[in-house]
Design a protein around this motif. Structure first.
Motif: not given
Length: 152
Positions: A29-30, A124-129, A146
């Motif tokens: 998740e960076k 979940t992060p919004d980038w984790n498609e 957010r």
């Protein structure tokens, strides 16, 4: 269908592997690395007699712990009732796509029912498609918000 493995509650002897998976999850998740000693800090909270924390582990058919779901009971003020908050769900990359994620989610739903709770919430992060597609396939609904953290 091939046997996908099992989901079971974490035990104290699982702490070293659980800490490894958490560190993998943090990197995935960076997020910033967590300080050493995670297992030592987590153990007393997770396995205390009055703990309201639950960790479910996913094991491959070969017995390797390959993922986890970490949950706690929370209170929804607007609904005036408790729900199960799934703080983390993670599967090691090599364990994805074999049904263990669905098995973990089934176990989380079972835990909520066992506790008398009507629903589960998580983020979940919004980038984790990939995760978003997975959760959508389960029939979960997303709510755009957010999340903030405020060091005090």
């Amino acid at each position: 269908m091939d046997h996908i493995g099992i989901v079971r509650p974490a035990r104290p002897e699982d702490l070293p592997r659980l800490a490894e998976l958490i560190h993998e999850h943090v990197a995935y998740e960076k997020s910033a690395a967590r300080p050493a000693g995670l297992a030592d800090r987590l153990g007393p909270r997770l396995f205390a007699e009055d703990a309201r924390l639950w960790v479910l582990l996913a094991e491959t058919p070969g017995g390797t712990v390959a993922g986890y779901a970490a949950c706690s009971e929370e209170f929804a003020f607007w609904d005036a009732r408790h729900y199960l908050h799934m703080d983390c769900l993670y599967l090691a990359e090599e364990a994805r796509g074999h049904g263990l994620g669905a098995a973990l989610m089934d176990a989380v739903a079972g835990l909520a029912r066992e506790l008398g709770l009507e629903h589960v919430e998580w983020q979940t992060p919004d980038w984790n498609e990939g995760a978003i597609r997975f959760y959508d396939r389960l029939g979960a609904t997303g709510r755009p918000k957010r999340r903030y953290a405020w060091p005090v």
